[in-house]
Write a protein that holds these residues in place. Structure first.
Motif, PDB file in Angstrom:
ATOM      1  N   ASP A   1      -4.961   2.752  16.386  1.00  0.00           N
ATOM      2  CA  ASP A   1      -3.798   3.145  17.204  1.00  0.00           C
ATOM      3  C   ASP A   1      -3.289   4.542  16.822  1.00  0.00           C
ATOM      4  N   THR A   2      -3.500   4.914  15.575  1.00  0.00           N
ATOM      5  CA  THR A   2      -3.101   6.238  15.096  1.00  0.00           C
ATOM      6  C   THR A   2      -3.917   7.340  15.765  1.00  0.00           C
ATOM      7  N   THR A   3      -5.233   7.183  15.776  1.00  0.00           N
ATOM      8  CA  THR A   3      -6.069   8.238  16.357  1.00  0.00           C
ATOM      9  C   THR A   3      -5.982   8.210  17.875  1.00  0.00           C
TER      10      THR A   3
ATOM     11  N   TRP B   1       4.692 -10.235   6.529  1.00  0.00           N
ATOM     12  CA  TRP B   1       4.100 -10.932   7.687  1.00  0.00           C
ATOM     13  C   TRP B   1       2.608 -11.172   7.506  1.00  0.00           C
ATOM     14  N   ARG B   2       1.996 -10.409   6.607  1.00  0.00           N
ATOM     15  CA  ARG B   2       0.565 -10.592   6.292  1.00  0.00           C
ATOM     16  C   ARG B   2       0.412 -10.282   4.810  1.00  0.00           C
ATOM     17  N   PRO B   3      -0.671 -10.718   4.169  1.00  0.00           N
ATOM     18  CA  PRO B   3      -0.866 -10.326   2.765  1.00  0.00           C
ATOM     19  C   PRO B   3      -0.795  -8.801   2.649  1.00  0.00           C
ATOM     20  N   PRO B   4      -0.063  -8.275   1.697  1.00  0.00           N
ATOM     21  CA  PRO B   4       0.148  -6.823   1.625  1.00  0.00           C
ATOM     22  C   PRO B   4      -1.146  -6.031   1.535  1.00  0.00           C
ATOM     23  N   SER B   5      -1.135  -4.850   2.124  1.00  0.00           N
ATOM     24  CA  SER B   5      -2.266  -3.939   2.001  1.00  0.00           C
ATOM     25  C   SER B   5      -2.418  -3.541   0.536  1.00  0.00           C
ATOM     26  N   LEU B   6      -3.666  -3.464   0.074  1.00  0.00           N
ATOM     27  CA  LEU B   6      -3.951  -3.080  -1.313  1.00  0.00           C
ATOM     28  C   LEU B   6      -3.905  -1.566  -1.507  1.00  0.00           C
ATOM     29  N   LEU B   7      -3.646  -0.844  -0.430  1.00  0.00           N
ATOM     30  CA  LEU B   7      -3.512   0.616  -0.493  1.00  0.00           C
ATOM     31  C   LEU B   7      -2.093   1.029  -0.137  1.00  0.00           C
ATOM     32  N   LEU B   8      -1.753   0.783   1.121  1.00  0.00           N
ATOM     33  CA  LEU B   8      -0.469   1.230   1.675  1.00  0.00           C
ATOM     34  C   LEU B   8       0.711   0.582   0.971  1.00  0.00           C
ATOM     35  N   GLU B   9       0.573  -0.690   0.674  1.00  0.00           N
ATOM     36  CA  GLU B   9       1.690  -1.455   0.130  1.00  0.00           C
ATOM     37  C   GLU B   9       1.464  -1.795  -1.350  1.00  0.00           C
TER      38      GLU B   9
ATOM     39  N   ALA C   1       0.918  -4.582  13.997  1.00  0.00           N
ATOM     40  CA  ALA C   1       1.034  -4.120  12.608  1.00  0.00           C
ATOM     41  C   ALA C   1       2.075  -3.004  12.493  1.00  0.00           C
ATOM     42  N   PHE C   2       2.054  -2.068  13.423  1.00  0.00           N
ATOM     43  CA  PHE C   2       3.010  -0.956  13.356  1.00  0.00           C
ATOM     44  C   PHE C   2       4.416  -1.403  13.754  1.00  0.00           C
ATOM     45  N   ASN C   3       4.532  -2.344  14.665  1.00  0.00           N
ATOM     46  CA  ASN C   3       5.863  -2.892  14.965  1.00  0.00           C
ATOM     47  C   ASN C   3       6.429  -3.641  13.763  1.00  0.00           C
ATOM     48  N   ALA C   4       5.548  -4.242  12.977  1.00  0.00           N
ATOM     49  CA  ALA C   4       5.997  -5.091  11.866  1.00  0.00           C
ATOM     50  C   ALA C   4       6.607  -4.288  10.709  1.00  0.00           C
ATOM     51  N   PHE C   5       6.482  -2.959  10.730  1.00  0.00           N
ATOM     52  CA  PHE C   5       7.172  -2.153   9.717  1.00  0.00           C
ATOM     53  C   PHE C   5       8.663  -2.022  10.032  1.00  0.00           C
ATOM     54  N   GLY C   6       9.048  -2.368  11.253  1.00  0.00           N
ATOM     55  CA  GLY C   6      10.453  -2.289  11.646  1.00  0.00           C
ATOM     56  C   GLY C   6      11.126  -3.639  11.489  1.00  0.00           C
TER      57      GLY C   6
ATOM     58  N   ARG D   1      -9.732  -4.586   6.152  1.00  0.00           N
ATOM     59  CA  ARG D   1      -8.600  -4.719   7.084  1.00  0.00           C
ATOM     60  C   ARG D   1      -7.798  -3.417   7.182  1.00  0.00           C
ATOM     61  N   SER D   2      -7.681  -2.695   6.074  1.00  0.00           N
ATOM     62  CA  SER D   2      -6.950  -1.416   6.118  1.00  0.00           C
ATOM     63  C   SER D   2      -7.579  -0.433   7.108  1.00  0.00           C
ATOM     64  N   PHE D   3      -8.913  -0.366   7.098  1.00  0.00           N
ATOM     65  CA  PHE D   3      -9.581   0.510   8.079  1.00  0.00           C
ATOM     66  C   PHE D   3      -9.166   0.129   9.502  1.00  0.00           C
ATOM     67  N   LEU D   4      -9.151  -1.179   9.751  1.00  0.00           N
ATOM     68  CA  LEU D   4      -8.911  -1.635  11.124  1.00  0.00           C
ATOM     69  C   LEU D   4      -7.447  -1.500  11.522  1.00  0.00           C
ATOM     70  N   THR D   5      -6.543  -1.610  10.551  1.00  0.00           N
ATOM     71  CA  THR D   5      -5.111  -1.474  10.856  1.00  0.00           C
ATOM     72  C   THR D   5      -4.739  -0.014  11.066  1.00  0.00           C
ATOM     73  N   ALA D   6      -5.247   0.833  10.190  1.00  0.00           N
ATOM     74  CA  ALA D   6      -4.773   2.221  10.152  1.00  0.00           C
ATOM     75  C   ALA D   6      -5.573   3.155  11.044  1.00  0.00           C
ATOM     76  N   GLY D   7      -6.781   2.746  11.446  1.00  0.00           N
ATOM     77  CA  GLY D   7      -7.710   3.714  12.018  1.00  0.00           C
ATOM     78  C   GLY D   7      -7.779   3.815  13.519  1.00  0.00           C
TER      79      GLY D   7
ATOM     80  N   THR E   1       7.875   7.240  11.135  1.00  0.00           N
ATOM     81  CA  THR E   1       8.679   6.881   9.962  1.00  0.00           C
ATOM     82  C   THR E   1       7.894   5.993   8.997  1.00  0.00           C
ATOM     83  N   PHE E   2       8.297   6.022   7.748  1.00  0.00           N
ATOM     84  CA  PHE E   2       7.903   4.996   6.788  1.00  0.00           C
ATOM     85  C   PHE E   2       9.015   4.798   5.794  1.00  0.00           C
ATOM     86  N   PHE E   3       9.113   3.617   5.243  1.00  0.00           N
ATOM     87  CA  PHE E   3      10.110   3.326   4.216  1.00  0.00           C
ATOM     88  C   PHE E   3       9.481   3.443   2.836  1.00  0.00           C
TER      89      PHE E   3
HETATM   90  C1  4IA Z   1      -3.254  -0.642   5.646  1.00  0.00           C
HETATM   91  C2  4IA Z   1       0.273   4.388   7.658  1.00  0.00           C
HETATM   92  C3  4IA Z   1      -0.657   3.640   8.529  1.00  0.00           C
HETATM   93  C4  4IA Z   1      -1.608   4.539   9.234  1.00  0.00           C
HETATM   94  C5  4IA Z   1      -1.373   2.552   7.770  1.00  0.00           C
HETATM   95  C6  4IA Z   1      -2.042   2.811   6.603  1.00  0.00           C
HETATM   96  C7  4IA Z   1      -2.669   1.764   5.904  1.00  0.00           C
HETATM   97  C8  4IA Z   1      -2.609   0.480   6.399  1.00  0.00           C
HETATM   98  C9  4IA Z   1      -1.949   0.234   7.574  1.00  0.00           C
HETATM   99  C10 4IA Z   1      -1.326   1.272   8.267  1.00  0.00           C
HETATM  100  O1  4IA Z   1      -3.731  -0.381   4.543  1.00  0.00           O
HETATM  101  O2  4IA Z   1      -3.275  -1.752   6.142  1.00  0.00           O
END
Ligand code: 4IA
Length: 399
Positions: free
Chosen positions: A241-243, A81-89, A171-176, A233-239, A287-289
């Motif tokens: 809703d989680t905290t 749905w978006r260009p893949p994360s360079l860390l997570l994906e 972003a978190f809904n899009a993992f499902g 973008r990873s900072f903004l996605t992951a940082g 969860t994660f896949f």
């Molecule tokens: C990203 C697992 C979750 C907290 C998460 C980690 C990394 C990213 C998104 C979500 O790199 O975009």
């Protein structure tokens, strides 16, 4: 001794059904007890929910890869749905290069510098909520505190920061699966997603922030400018809703287990253990896949190449094979070894940020609050990945 691989037990459970998402912990015993590896026909995936197998799969990142996506979609055959994360994906070697760069930015030393300001902000926030009757701790505390510190840490522009939570929700809904939850939140967050994309650009970031530091690493040749944009973008996605939900869960835990708050008040030295226990008990990231890069046998079950495997982190964190009385929030237990931040090479990059935010909140509450009193039941905000709290009505009784 060679074992003869069997097929996994099939379970008639849909882990993205609204009833499941409303109370995932209710279904975890069935998932864990059916076998070390189960097959979920509802989503056409294998799944693991026991601590030992979840941890082992996370550790074996060459078999259970992330580069084909850590959601239901297989990037080998489906458009992300978006260009893949360079860390997570991403998998090594790409992942290791970006992770090394990001680890240097998100360092403990950098956090120690900001902690006094964070503590002052948490103290002022709790002062403003104290003794003023019942309030919803989700917006007033769990959202307010991270939003007061994290965007400044990254160096985001002021205008429009309220986009961060609706963006992360998508972003978190899009993992499902592409279910109604995803469709509704995506529609609602179109503007938020655009704001976040724009905010990752170099000219939008303030000097000194972690975002600009990623671009400075690009200037030194550690990544390209385009990669820097996506890493911000990873900072903004992951940082966010989680905290937010981590803090909400921490408050919820103490409201549900009031004796544990009294115990912490008596022994404030347990604060760090209490936070770790809330990460084990809470299950914010459910969860994660992973995707199998080869045929692999796990606990006698043959998993073919290219299979999606759903790892139930939150179920592993309450596996009675690993933890005694796992459903009990017990601030003095040894919660280390939980997989709330994952495990192995992908283990949460921002985990120290999350712990420091929680620590600031706990240290603000400890001297000021005699009791965290639930004034009505908490409600859930359904999400395909997060066990999110919708509303958390509480009253802070002054010490
Ligand atoms: C990203 C697992 C979750 C907290 C998460 C980690 C990394 C990213 C998104 C979500 O790199 O975009």
């Amino acid at each position: 001794m060679a074992t003869i691989a069997e097929s996994a037990v099939a379970l008639d459970i849909d882990p993205f059904d609204p009833a499941f998402l409303a109370d995932p912990f209710a279904a975890h015993p069935a998932l864990r007890d059916a076998g070390a590896v189960v097959w979920l026909p509802a989503i056409g995936c294998f799944a693991m929910a026991r601590h030992a197998e979840v941890q082992a799969a996370l550790k074996d990142h060459t078999t259970f890869v992330s580069g084909r996506g850590v959601g239901l979609a297989d990037f080998a055959t489906e458009e992300p749905w978006r260009p893949p994360s360079l860390l997570l994906e991403a998998d090594p070697p790409l992942h290791d290069r970006t992770r090394t760069l990001m680890n240097r930015v998100a360092s403990l030393g950098a956090l120690r510098k900001v902690m006094p300001q964070w503590q002052a902000k948490a103290d002022a926030l709790v002062d403003s909520l104290l003794g003023s009757g019942p309030f919803d701790a989700v917006p007033a505390l769990a959202e307010a505190f991270p939003l007061a510190v994290f965007p400044d840490l990254i160096g985001l522009r002021e205008q429009g920061r309220e986009a961060l939570i609706p963006y992360a929700t998508v972003a978190f809904n899009a993992f499902g699966p592409r279910n109604a939850l995803l469709a509704e939140t995506m529609e609602a967050a179109a503007g938020a997603t655009a704001w976040v994309a724009q905010s990752c650009k170099r000219e939008m970031l303030t000097p000194g922030g972690w975002g600009m530091q990623v671009y400075e690493a690009a200037d030194r040749g550690e990544c390209t400018q385009d990669e820097a944009e996506r890493l911000v973008r990873s900072f903004l996605t992951a940082g966010v809703d989680t905290t937010v939900n981590g803090i909400a869960t921490l408050i919820h835990a103490f409201a549900q287990f009031p004796d544990e708050w009294q115990r912490l008040r008596a022994q404030p030295g347990l604060a760090k253990k209490a936070i770790e226990e809330s990460l084990r008990w809470g299950g914010t990231v459910q969860t994660f896949f992973r995707t199998t890069a080869r045929e692999v046998e796990v606990a006698g079950v043959q998993i073919p190449e290219g299979a999606k495997v759903l790892l139930f982190l939150a179920a592993a964190n309450r596996d009675p094979r690993k933890w005694q009385e796992p459903d009990r929030f017990d601030i003095d237990r040894t919660a280390s070894g939980h997989v709330g931040f994952g495990f192995g090479i992908h283990q949460c990059l921002g985990q120290m940020v999350a712990r420091m935010e929680a620590e600031a909140v706990v240290q603000a509450l400890l001297p000021r609050v005699a009791e965290i009193r639930a004034t009505a039941p908490a409600t859930r905000r359904l999400n395909n990945t997060l066990h999110a709290i919708g509303t958390l009505p509480v009253e802070l009784i002054p010490a």
